[in-house]
Design an enzyme around this catalytic site. Structure first.
Site, PDB file in Angstrom:
ATOM      1  N   THR A   1       9.415  -6.416   3.185  1.00 32.04           N
ATOM      2  CA  THR A   1       8.701  -7.497   3.163  1.00 32.04           C
ATOM      3  C   THR A   1       7.738  -6.402   1.952  1.00 32.04           C
ATOM      4  O   THR A   1       5.715  -7.302   1.470  1.00 32.04           O
ATOM      5  CB  THR A   1       8.008  -8.756   4.192  1.00 32.04           C
ATOM      6  OG1 THR A   1       7.437 -10.014   3.516  1.00 32.04           O
ATOM      7  CG2 THR A   1       7.593  -7.888   4.791  1.00 32.04           C
TER       8      THR A   1
ATOM      9  N   GLU B   1      -6.688 -16.192  -4.432  1.00 30.95           N
ATOM     10  CA  GLU B   1      -5.947 -16.175  -2.655  1.00 30.95           C
ATOM     11  C   GLU B   1      -5.270 -17.553  -2.749  1.00 30.95           C
ATOM     12  O   GLU B   1      -4.741 -17.921  -1.860  1.00 30.95           O
ATOM     13  CB  GLU B   1      -7.523 -15.960  -1.741  1.00 30.95           C
ATOM     14  CG  GLU B   1      -6.824 -15.548  -0.199  1.00 30.95           C
ATOM     15  CD  GLU B   1      -5.743 -14.405  -0.344  1.00 30.95           C
ATOM     16  OE1 GLU B   1      -5.710 -14.206   1.114  1.00 30.95           O
ATOM     17  OE2 GLU B   1      -5.494 -13.645  -1.200  1.00 30.95           O
TER      18      GLU B   1
END
Length: 539
Positions: free
Chosen positions: A489, A361
């Protein structure tokens, strides 16, 4: 002299003031290898397994909880995974699932949230509005109910613009149509144009597009901490930036992404959008681009409120490689393309360097000008990992994010280089090995531990983004071509018109000083942007 400094010098020498003809995004005549079909079908198999688990344990809810065989409703209980998956189902030819999803979508009640009354304008726009409109287009407008539902949810979200405010509030109470007063960010406020413009395209109601356009135009016109690089935080009440933090990561990312994508999808003659994007790229090359001391990986650092470089990266931010490839090809600027490919390599290294072959992440780097991240110095274990891999992990979880594979997809479509197919194939293997559960697929807590525990959540973007980008990497490049579609997106493709000859002013190249040239004013919008003012008969 470093790689990117040599590029900057070379580009400065070649700079010209004449307009540059726009280039095709995709490399023509890409030939897929024979084993591409096998990998494409493997991705479809992952989708079917994941979605079958969703149908069994969570149908009608937002997300599957694969470990507990249950569900969660973090996107207002409107069935986010169904709507978000529609465009992927259509592209994969899963017609029965698509028709079932259309039927479900036709019955969604957007008049109120099914859970908390607080609704995110950004998330609802990219997942629900974008998903409905893309499915409407991809199915050749066969299902008008999808457009009707898109209009219904947009009419509710229009209450986010209060009075004459240019910037919408990020969250709304759908029960009372009142905004939740809080600071927003430029990603929330500036990632609306593709979806709201597409809604205008089919309803013939210009107000939808104008609401989104006035927001991003306002942000682009504000004095920014670095040229073209807007600050992350923004106050909808005042329209002013909050602080001066600059990043291509979360909270800012898709604002920059949509600048060039809006220019392409709309073919606008207003140069503000393409020029602001190009200025942001130029400014990033000058101020944010760094090289790791181990591995010579390129990355875009952050720039904080104290005007200090932070040597950090994130899975979210790794969209930038693909976005720079898209914009660099569109502006016919090989320097941007070359740097973008190096950025894609740097992000892929965060996959290649872990025990699972999946990226973390968040991560950090050490460059010649330091290792400041804002969160203390790296530990001895992190330093040892850095010496081997050229980055170190600061958040080890993987929550099924798409951005690294998204940029890898763009890199393949732009170059046709088979190494990007090899990377995508290795990701498929890693997903099957480390993410698969008896009930679907789940994220993991530690990408550097083959025996890691799993995360009990399958977010809707697993269906919308990750599996779509992987599938299209191995699909016929002429199917959903990057010269014919622009992705929002959330990876929902919108049909684009034929490209214009020129995008932006093109009176500069990266590293050459540039002053923004503002385009013509927007058309007059409705005096009251609320639902009653914009509810016009559909054309």
């Amino acid at each position: 002299m470093s790689f990117f400094r040599r590029l900057v010098v070379a580009l400065a020498i070649s700079a010209a003031s004449l307009p540059v003809i726009a280039g095709p995004v995709q490399k023509p005549f890409i030939l897929l290898p024979p084993d591409a079909v096998k990998h494409r079908e493997a991705v479809k198999d992952i989708f079917v397994k994941s979605y079958s688990a969703y149908k069994k344990f969570a149908f009608g809810h937002d997300d599957l909880s694969p470990l507990s065989q249950s569900f969660s409703d973090g996107r207002n209980g409107w069935g986010a995974s169904i709507v978000d998956a529609l465009s992927t189902m259509n592209i994969m030819g899963l017609n029965d699932l698509f028709n079932e999803g259309v039927n479900f979508s036709s019955k969604i009640d957007f008049s109120h949230s099914q859970t908390s009354d607080t609704v995110s304008v950004f998330e609802t726009t990219i997942r629900y509005l974008g998903g409905l409109l893309s499915a409407y287009e991809l199915s050749n407008q066969k299902f008008p109910i999808l457009l009707q539902k898109a209009k219904e949810v947009a009419d509710k979200m229009a209450f986010a613009w209060v009075g004459n405010n240019d910037i919408p509030f990020g969250f709304l109470d759908f029960a009372s149509n009142t905004p939740v007063i809080s600071t927003s960010n430029i990603a929330e406020a500036g990632t609306l144009t593709l979806e709201w413009e597409t809604l205008t395209k089919y309803t013939k109601n210009q107000t939808y597009a104008n609401l989104a356009l006035k927001s991003v135009s306002h942000i682009a016109n504000l004095p920014s901490p670095l040229p073209g690089l807007a600050a992350q935080g923004i106050d909808p009440s005042s329209g002013a930036f909050v602080g001066g933090y600059v990043t291509w990561g979360g909270g800012s990312d898709s604002y920059f992404e949509y600048l060039i994508k809006h220019a392409r999808l709309s073919n606008t003659n207003n140069n503000l959008f393409a020029d602001t994007w190009a200025t942001a790229v130029d400014s990033s090359i000058k101020n944010l681009l760094r090289t790791s001391t181990v591995g010579n990986d390129l990355y875009l650092a952050d720039f904080d409120d104290s005007r200090t470089i932070r040597h950090i990266g994130s899975h979210l931010a790794c969209f930038y490689g693909g976005n720079w490839l898209f914009g660099g090809r569109l502006l016919n600027n090989q320097t941007i393309v070359d740097i973008a490919l190096k950025l894609v390599d740097g992000c892929w290294n965060t996959y290649a360097g872990t025990a699972t072959g999946i990226g973390p992440e968040a991560f950090a780097y050490i460059s010649s000008d330091g290792n400041f991240t804002g969160n203390g110095n790296p530990s001895s274990d992190q330093l040892a990992f850095y010496q081997k891999h050229g980055f170190y992990i600061t958040a080890s979880d993987y929550i099924l994010r798409p951005e690294v594979l998204e940029s890898n997809f763009y890199a393949y479509r732009v170059t046709g280089d088979s190494k990007y197919l090899d990377r995508a194939a290795s990701a498929i293997d890693s997903f099957n090995k480390f993410l698969q559960t008896p009930t679907g697929f789940a994220g993991i807590n530690d990408i550097n531990d083959p025996n890691t525990s799993k995360i009990d959540d399958t977010e809707s973007f697993w269906f919308a983004e990750v599996l779509k980008y992987l599938y299209l990497t191995f699909d016929d490049p002429n199917h959903i071509s990057l010269d014919q579609y622009v992705f929002n997106t959330e990876a929902h493709p919108f049909k684009a018109p034929p490209a214009k000859p020129v995008y932006g002013s093109h009176t500069f190249f990266p590293s050459k000083p540039f002053a923004l040239k503002f385009g013509p004013p927007l058309p007059v919008i409705s005096p009251n942007p609320h639902i009653k003012a914009i509810t016009n008969p559909q054309a």
